[in-house]
Scaffold this motif. Structure first.
Motif, short mmCIF file in Angstrom:
data_model
loop_
_atom_site.label_atom_id
_atom_site.label_comp_id
_atom_site.label_asym_id
_atom_site.label_seq_id
_atom_site.Cartn_x
_atom_site.Cartn_y
_atom_site.Cartn_z
N MET A 193 0.81 -1.22 0.00
CA MET A 193 0.00 0.00 0.00
C MET A 193 0.84 1.27 0.00
O MET A 193 0.41 2.31 -0.52
CB MET A 193 -0.94 0.01 1.20
CG MET A 193 -2.04 -1.03 1.13
SD MET A 193 -3.06 -0.94 -0.38
CE MET A 193 -3.82 0.67 -0.20
N LEU A 194 2.04 1.21 0.57
CA LEU A 194 2.87 2.41 0.63
C LEU A 194 3.84 2.54 -0.53
O LEU A 194 4.10 3.66 -1.00
CB LEU A 194 3.66 2.45 1.95
CG LEU A 194 2.85 2.61 3.23
CD1 LEU A 194 3.80 2.79 4.42
CD2 LEU A 194 1.90 3.79 3.15
N GLU A 197 1.59 0.68 -4.39
CA GLU A 197 0.44 1.52 -4.72
C GLU A 197 0.88 2.98 -4.59
O GLU A 197 1.10 3.50 -3.49
CB GLU A 197 -0.72 1.23 -3.77
CG GLU A 197 -2.02 1.87 -4.16
CD GLU A 197 -2.66 1.21 -5.37
OE1 GLU A 197 -3.73 1.70 -5.77
OE2 GLU A 197 -2.11 0.25 -5.92
N LYS A 198 1.06 3.65 -5.73
CA LYS A 198 1.59 5.00 -5.72
C LYS A 198 0.56 5.99 -5.19
O LYS A 198 -0.61 5.97 -5.58
CB LYS A 198 2.04 5.42 -7.12
CG LYS A 198 3.03 4.46 -7.76
CD LYS A 198 4.26 4.23 -6.88
CE LYS A 198 5.23 3.24 -7.49
NZ LYS A 198 6.35 2.92 -6.58
N SER A 199 1.00 6.86 -4.29
CA SER A 199 0.11 7.85 -3.69
C SER A 199 0.95 9.03 -3.21
O SER A 199 2.17 9.07 -3.42
CB SER A 199 -0.66 7.23 -2.53
OG SER A 199 0.22 6.93 -1.47
N ARG A 200 0.30 9.95 -2.52
CA ARG A 200 1.02 11.11 -2.00
C ARG A 200 2.04 10.74 -0.95
O ARG A 200 2.95 11.52 -0.67
CB ARG A 200 0.01 12.09 -1.38
CG ARG A 200 -0.67 12.97 -2.39
CD ARG A 200 -1.48 14.08 -1.78
NE ARG A 200 -1.63 14.01 -0.33
CZ ARG A 200 -2.58 14.66 0.32
NH1 ARG A 200 -3.46 15.37 -0.34
NH2 ARG A 200 -2.66 14.59 1.63
N THR A 202 3.95 7.93 -0.98
CA THR A 202 4.92 6.94 -1.45
C THR A 202 6.35 7.32 -1.08
O THR A 202 7.18 6.45 -0.79
CB THR A 202 4.78 6.75 -2.96
OG1 THR A 202 3.47 6.24 -3.25
CG2 THR A 202 5.82 5.77 -3.50
N TYR A 265 -4.68 -7.44 -1.14
CA TYR A 265 -4.34 -6.29 -1.99
C TYR A 265 -5.05 -6.38 -3.33
O TYR A 265 -5.62 -5.39 -3.82
CB TYR A 265 -2.83 -6.22 -2.18
CG TYR A 265 -2.38 -5.17 -3.17
CD1 TYR A 265 -2.33 -3.83 -2.81
CD2 TYR A 265 -1.98 -5.53 -4.46
CE1 TYR A 265 -1.90 -2.86 -3.72
CE2 TYR A 265 -1.55 -4.58 -5.36
CZ TYR A 265 -1.51 -3.24 -4.99
OH TYR A 265 -1.09 -2.29 -5.90
N LYS A 269 -7.96 -3.76 -4.78
CA LYS A 269 -7.75 -3.14 -6.09
C LYS A 269 -8.92 -3.46 -7.01
O LYS A 269 -9.43 -2.57 -7.72
CB LYS A 269 -6.45 -3.65 -6.69
CG LYS A 269 -5.20 -3.11 -6.06
CD LYS A 269 -4.93 -1.66 -6.45
CE LYS A 269 -4.45 -1.60 -7.90
NZ LYS A 269 -4.17 -0.20 -8.31
N GLU A 274 -10.39 3.02 -3.75
CA GLU A 274 -10.32 4.48 -3.70
C GLU A 274 -11.69 5.14 -3.73
O GLU A 274 -11.85 6.29 -3.30
CB GLU A 274 -9.44 5.00 -4.85
CG GLU A 274 -9.96 4.70 -6.25
CD GLU A 274 -9.57 3.33 -6.74
OE1 GLU A 274 -9.86 3.04 -7.92
OE2 GLU A 274 -8.98 2.55 -5.97
N GLN A 280 -8.55 10.94 -0.64
CA GLN A 280 -7.38 10.82 0.23
C GLN A 280 -6.09 11.25 -0.46
O GLN A 280 -5.14 11.65 0.23
CB GLN A 280 -7.25 9.36 0.71
CG GLN A 280 -8.41 8.91 1.57
CD GLN A 280 -8.65 9.83 2.74
OE1 GLN A 280 -7.77 10.09 3.53
NE2 GLN A 280 -9.87 10.36 2.85
N ASP A 281 -6.08 11.20 -1.78
CA ASP A 281 -4.87 11.60 -2.50
C ASP A 281 -5.08 12.90 -3.26
O ASP A 281 -4.32 13.23 -4.18
CB ASP A 281 -4.44 10.49 -3.48
CG ASP A 281 -3.87 9.31 -2.74
OD1 ASP A 281 -3.02 9.51 -1.86
OD2 ASP A 281 -4.28 8.17 -3.03
#
Length: 289
Positions: A193-194, A197-200, A202, A265, A269, A274, A280-281
Protein backbone atom coordinates in the motif's frame (compact mmCIF):
# COMPACT_ATOMS: atom_id res chain seq x y z
CA UNK A 1 12.70 26.05 -44.46
CA UNK A 2 9.32 25.64 -42.80
CA UNK A 3 9.01 24.37 -39.26
CA UNK A 4 7.20 21.30 -40.57
CA UNK A 5 10.00 20.54 -43.04
CA UNK A 6 12.65 20.96 -40.36
CA UNK A 7 10.80 18.54 -38.07
CA UNK A 8 10.51 15.97 -40.88
CA UNK A 9 14.25 16.21 -41.60
CA UNK A 10 15.00 15.70 -37.93
CA UNK A 11 12.88 12.54 -37.87
CA UNK A 12 14.64 11.22 -40.98
CA UNK A 13 18.02 11.92 -39.38
CA UNK A 14 17.03 9.92 -36.30
CA UNK A 15 15.74 6.99 -38.35
CA UNK A 16 18.71 6.94 -40.75
CA UNK A 17 21.14 4.12 -40.07
CA UNK A 18 24.41 5.69 -38.89
CA UNK A 19 27.60 5.09 -40.86
CA UNK A 20 30.56 3.38 -39.11
CA UNK A 21 32.37 6.73 -38.95
CA UNK A 22 29.52 8.19 -36.88
CA UNK A 23 29.70 5.50 -34.19
CA UNK A 24 32.04 5.26 -31.23
CA UNK A 25 33.87 2.14 -30.15
CA UNK A 26 30.75 0.76 -28.45
CA UNK A 27 28.58 1.04 -31.57
CA UNK A 28 26.65 4.13 -30.44
CA UNK A 29 26.44 7.67 -31.69
CA UNK A 30 28.52 10.08 -29.55
CA UNK A 31 26.50 11.45 -26.60
CA UNK A 32 23.70 8.95 -27.25
CA UNK A 33 22.22 7.86 -23.88
CA UNK A 34 22.90 4.27 -22.92
CA UNK A 35 20.14 2.09 -21.49
CA UNK A 36 20.22 -1.27 -19.74
CA UNK A 37 18.78 -4.24 -21.53
CA UNK A 38 16.38 -6.56 -19.69
CA UNK A 39 19.04 -8.92 -18.36
CA UNK A 40 21.18 -6.03 -17.18
CA UNK A 41 18.27 -4.50 -15.23
CA UNK A 42 17.80 -7.80 -13.39
CA UNK A 43 21.51 -8.04 -12.62
CA UNK A 44 21.77 -4.46 -11.36
CA UNK A 45 18.69 -4.99 -9.18
CA UNK A 46 20.19 -8.24 -7.86
CA UNK A 47 23.41 -6.41 -6.96
CA UNK A 48 21.37 -3.88 -5.00
CA UNK A 49 19.51 -6.67 -3.23
CA UNK A 50 22.77 -8.39 -2.32
CA UNK A 51 24.37 -5.30 -0.81
CA UNK A 52 21.14 -4.10 0.78
CA UNK A 53 20.25 -7.48 2.30
CA UNK A 54 23.79 -7.82 3.59
CA UNK A 55 23.73 -4.43 5.32
CA UNK A 56 20.20 -4.90 6.68
CA UNK A 57 21.04 -8.26 8.25
CA UNK A 58 24.59 -7.33 9.24
CA UNK A 59 23.36 -4.51 11.46
CA UNK A 60 20.32 -6.49 12.56
CA UNK A 61 22.39 -9.53 13.56
CA UNK A 62 25.10 -7.40 15.17
CA UNK A 63 22.61 -5.35 17.16
CA UNK A 64 20.76 -8.49 18.25
CA UNK A 65 24.00 -10.20 19.29
CA UNK A 66 25.08 -7.10 21.22
CA UNK A 67 21.81 -7.08 23.19
CA UNK A 68 22.15 -10.78 24.05
CA UNK A 69 25.79 -10.39 25.06
CA UNK A 70 25.07 -7.36 27.24
CA UNK A 71 22.17 -9.08 28.99
CA UNK A 72 24.42 -12.08 29.70
CA UNK A 73 27.13 -9.78 31.11
CA UNK A 74 24.62 -7.98 33.30
CA UNK A 75 23.30 -11.31 34.55
CA UNK A 76 26.83 -12.58 35.26
CA UNK A 77 26.45 -15.65 33.02
CA UNK A 78 28.24 -16.86 29.92
CA UNK A 79 25.07 -18.14 28.26
CA UNK A 80 22.33 -16.01 26.65
CA UNK A 81 19.16 -15.52 28.63
CA UNK A 82 16.57 -18.05 27.44
CA UNK A 83 13.53 -15.78 27.69
CA UNK A 84 14.05 -12.21 26.46
CA UNK A 85 12.78 -9.45 28.73
CA UNK A 86 10.81 -6.41 27.66
CA UNK A 87 13.82 -4.12 27.26
CA UNK A 88 15.78 -6.80 25.39
CA UNK A 89 12.82 -7.41 23.08
CA UNK A 90 12.42 -3.72 22.33
CA UNK A 91 16.09 -3.23 21.50
CA UNK A 92 16.14 -6.26 19.19
CA UNK A 93 13.07 -4.81 17.46
CA UNK A 94 14.89 -1.50 17.10
CA UNK A 95 17.94 -3.25 15.63
CA UNK A 96 16.00 -4.92 12.81
CA UNK A 97 13.32 -2.26 12.29
CA UNK A 98 15.63 0.72 11.98
CA UNK A 99 18.21 -1.25 10.01
CA UNK A 100 15.46 -2.03 7.48
CA UNK A 101 14.16 1.55 7.47
CA UNK A 102 17.49 3.15 6.63
CA UNK A 103 18.62 0.45 4.21
CA UNK A 104 15.35 0.52 2.25
CA UNK A 105 15.61 4.30 2.10
CA UNK A 106 19.04 3.95 0.50
CA UNK A 107 18.34 1.05 -1.90
CA UNK A 108 14.70 1.30 -2.98
CA UNK A 109 15.61 3.19 -6.16
CA UNK A 110 18.07 0.45 -7.16
CA UNK A 111 16.19 -2.76 -6.46
CA UNK A 112 13.01 -1.82 -4.61
CA UNK A 113 14.64 -2.57 -1.25
CA UNK A 114 12.96 -5.95 -0.65
CA UNK A 115 15.69 -7.91 1.23
CA UNK A 116 13.19 -10.69 1.93
CA UNK A 117 12.09 -13.71 -0.16
CA UNK A 118 8.60 -13.55 1.38
CA UNK A 119 8.23 -9.90 0.35
CA UNK A 120 9.49 -10.77 -3.13
CA UNK A 121 6.91 -13.57 -3.36
CA UNK A 122 4.13 -11.29 -2.13
CA UNK A 123 4.97 -8.53 -4.61
CA UNK A 124 5.08 -11.00 -7.50
CA UNK A 125 1.73 -12.52 -6.47
CA UNK A 126 0.23 -9.03 -6.19
CA UNK A 127 1.42 -8.08 -9.67
CA UNK A 128 3.86 -5.48 -8.42
CA UNK A 129 6.94 -7.34 -9.63
CA UNK A 130 7.55 -9.67 -12.59
CA UNK A 131 8.13 -13.29 -11.64
CA UNK A 132 11.38 -13.41 -13.58
CA UNK A 133 12.79 -10.77 -11.23
CA UNK A 134 12.21 -13.13 -8.29
CA UNK A 135 14.47 -15.70 -9.98
CA UNK A 136 17.31 -13.22 -9.64
CA UNK A 137 16.43 -11.68 -6.27
CA UNK A 138 15.59 -14.61 -4.00
CA UNK A 139 18.90 -16.53 -4.42
CA UNK A 140 20.75 -13.24 -4.03
CA UNK A 141 18.92 -12.44 -0.78
CA UNK A 142 19.74 -15.87 0.65
CA UNK A 143 23.42 -15.67 -0.30
CA UNK A 144 23.66 -12.18 1.22
CA UNK A 145 22.08 -13.44 4.44
CA UNK A 146 24.73 -16.16 4.76
CA UNK A 147 27.47 -13.61 4.14
CA UNK A 148 26.05 -11.28 6.79
CA UNK A 149 25.84 -14.12 9.31
CA UNK A 150 29.38 -15.24 8.56
CA UNK A 151 30.85 -11.75 8.89
CA UNK A 152 29.07 -11.11 12.19
CA UNK A 153 30.27 -14.51 13.47
CA UNK A 154 33.85 -13.62 12.52
CA UNK A 155 33.89 -10.02 13.77
CA UNK A 156 32.12 -10.04 17.11
CA UNK A 157 32.30 -12.05 20.35
CA UNK A 158 29.53 -14.54 20.94
CA UNK A 159 28.01 -17.12 18.63
CA UNK A 160 25.78 -16.09 15.74
CA UNK A 161 23.58 -19.08 16.58
CA UNK A 162 22.39 -17.06 19.59
CA UNK A 163 20.33 -14.87 17.24
CA UNK A 164 18.57 -17.84 15.62
CA UNK A 165 14.82 -17.49 15.42
CA UNK A 166 13.36 -19.82 18.03
CA UNK A 167 9.90 -20.29 19.46
CA UNK A 168 9.20 -18.68 22.80
CA UNK A 169 8.04 -20.47 25.94
CA UNK A 170 4.71 -22.29 25.66
CA UNK A 171 4.51 -21.58 21.89
CA UNK A 172 3.98 -24.70 19.78
CA UNK A 173 4.91 -25.19 16.13
CA UNK A 174 1.41 -24.53 14.76
CA UNK A 175 1.11 -21.32 16.76
CA UNK A 176 4.53 -20.19 15.58
CA UNK A 177 3.66 -20.95 11.95
CA UNK A 178 0.49 -18.87 11.93
CA UNK A 179 2.01 -16.10 14.04
CA UNK A 180 4.77 -15.75 11.43
CA UNK A 181 2.10 -15.72 8.73
CA UNK A 182 0.20 -12.83 10.30
CA UNK A 183 3.34 -10.88 11.21
CA UNK A 184 4.59 -11.16 7.64
CA UNK A 185 1.22 -10.39 6.06
CA UNK A 186 1.17 -7.10 7.98
CA UNK A 187 4.64 -6.15 6.74
CA UNK A 188 3.92 -7.13 3.12
CA UNK A 189 0.57 -5.31 3.03
CA UNK A 190 2.22 -2.13 4.31
CA UNK A 191 4.80 -2.45 1.52
CA UNK A 192 2.08 -2.98 -1.09
CA UNK A 193 0.00 0.00 0.00
CA UNK A 194 2.87 2.41 0.63
CA UNK A 195 5.43 1.48 -2.03
CA UNK A 196 3.70 -0.48 -4.80
CA UNK A 197 0.44 1.52 -4.72
CA UNK A 198 1.59 5.00 -5.72
CA UNK A 199 0.11 7.85 -3.69
CA UNK A 200 1.02 11.11 -2.00
CA UNK A 201 2.81 9.21 0.76
CA UNK A 202 4.92 6.94 -1.45
CA UNK A 203 8.02 9.03 -0.79
CA UNK A 204 7.87 8.10 2.92
CA UNK A 205 7.28 4.40 2.21
CA UNK A 206 10.69 3.30 3.60
CA UNK A 207 9.84 4.92 6.95
CA UNK A 208 6.50 3.13 7.12
CA UNK A 209 8.11 -0.18 6.12
CA UNK A 210 10.79 0.05 8.80
CA UNK A 211 8.25 0.97 11.45
CA UNK A 212 5.97 -1.90 10.33
CA UNK A 213 8.81 -4.36 10.93
CA UNK A 214 9.48 -2.78 14.32
CA UNK A 215 5.81 -3.09 15.31
CA UNK A 216 5.72 -6.75 14.25
CA UNK A 217 9.00 -7.46 16.05
CA UNK A 218 7.64 -6.34 19.44
CA UNK A 219 5.51 -9.51 19.85
CA UNK A 220 7.49 -11.43 17.23
CA UNK A 221 10.86 -11.46 19.01
CA UNK A 222 9.28 -12.92 22.15
CA UNK A 223 6.91 -15.49 20.66
CA UNK A 224 8.60 -16.72 17.46
CA UNK A 225 11.98 -15.01 17.28
CA UNK A 226 10.52 -12.41 14.93
CA UNK A 227 11.66 -13.72 11.57
CA UNK A 228 9.10 -12.48 8.99
CA UNK A 229 11.85 -13.29 6.51
CA UNK A 230 13.32 -16.66 5.45
CA UNK A 231 16.65 -14.98 4.73
CA UNK A 232 16.83 -13.56 8.27
CA UNK A 233 16.39 -17.06 9.76
CA UNK A 234 18.52 -18.84 7.16
CA UNK A 235 21.65 -16.69 7.24
CA UNK A 236 22.39 -16.98 10.96
CA UNK A 237 21.42 -20.66 11.02
CA UNK A 238 23.91 -21.47 8.23
CA UNK A 239 26.68 -19.33 9.72
CA UNK A 240 26.15 -20.87 13.16
CA UNK A 241 25.55 -24.38 11.76
CA UNK A 242 22.51 -24.65 14.01
CA UNK A 243 19.00 -25.30 12.71
CA UNK A 244 16.04 -25.83 15.07
CA UNK A 245 13.90 -28.83 14.12
CA UNK A 246 11.01 -26.52 13.20
CA UNK A 247 13.12 -24.22 11.00
CA UNK A 248 10.67 -24.86 8.15
CA UNK A 249 8.04 -22.63 9.79
CA UNK A 250 10.26 -19.61 9.05
CA UNK A 251 9.92 -20.40 5.35
CA UNK A 252 6.31 -21.53 5.14
CA UNK A 253 4.86 -18.97 7.57
CA UNK A 254 6.32 -15.87 5.85
CA UNK A 255 5.45 -17.29 2.42
CA UNK A 256 1.83 -17.77 3.52
CA UNK A 257 1.84 -14.24 4.92
CA UNK A 258 3.13 -12.78 1.67
CA UNK A 259 0.43 -14.57 -0.32
CA UNK A 260 -2.27 -13.55 2.17
CA UNK A 261 -1.31 -9.88 1.88
CA UNK A 262 -1.15 -10.15 -1.92
CA UNK A 263 -4.63 -11.72 -2.02
CA UNK A 264 -6.20 -8.93 0.03
CA UNK A 265 -4.34 -6.29 -1.99
CA UNK A 266 -5.73 -7.73 -5.22
CA UNK A 267 -9.22 -7.75 -3.67
CA UNK A 268 -9.18 -4.07 -2.68
CA UNK A 269 -7.75 -3.14 -6.09
CA UNK A 270 -10.46 -5.11 -7.86
CA UNK A 271 -13.11 -3.52 -5.59
CA UNK A 272 -11.83 0.03 -6.43
CA UNK A 273 -10.98 0.84 -2.82
CA UNK A 274 -10.32 4.48 -3.70
CA UNK A 275 -14.06 4.97 -4.22
CA UNK A 276 -14.86 3.74 -0.70
CA UNK A 277 -12.90 6.58 0.90
CA UNK A 278 -12.47 9.19 -1.84
CA UNK A 279 -10.26 12.24 -1.78
CA UNK A 280 -7.38 10.82 0.23
CA UNK A 281 -4.87 11.60 -2.50
CA UNK A 282 -6.33 14.94 -3.55
CA UNK A 283 -3.85 17.86 -3.63
CA UNK A 284 -3.74 19.83 -0.40
CA UNK A 285 -4.88 22.98 -2.19
CA UNK A 286 -8.03 21.17 -3.40
CA UNK A 287 -8.76 19.95 0.12
CA UNK A 288 -8.50 23.50 1.52
CA UNK A 289 -10.72 24.86 -1.26
Amino acid sequence: MSQRGSFANSIRAIKRRPTPDELDGRGRRPNEPWHLNTLQTHLVAASGEFVGTFFFLFFGYAGHLMVIDQVAVDAGTAAPVATPGIIQTMFVGYAYGFSLLVTVLAFYRISGGLFNPAVTLGLCAAGGLPWIRAVFLIPTQLIASMCAGGVVEALFPGRISAVNTKLGPHVNTAQGLFAEMFFTSYLVFVILMLAVEKSRVTFVAPIGIGLALFVAEIPGVYYTGGSLNPARSFGCAVAGRSFPGYHWIYWLGPAMGGLLAAGYYRFVKMAHYEEANPGQDAPVADEQA
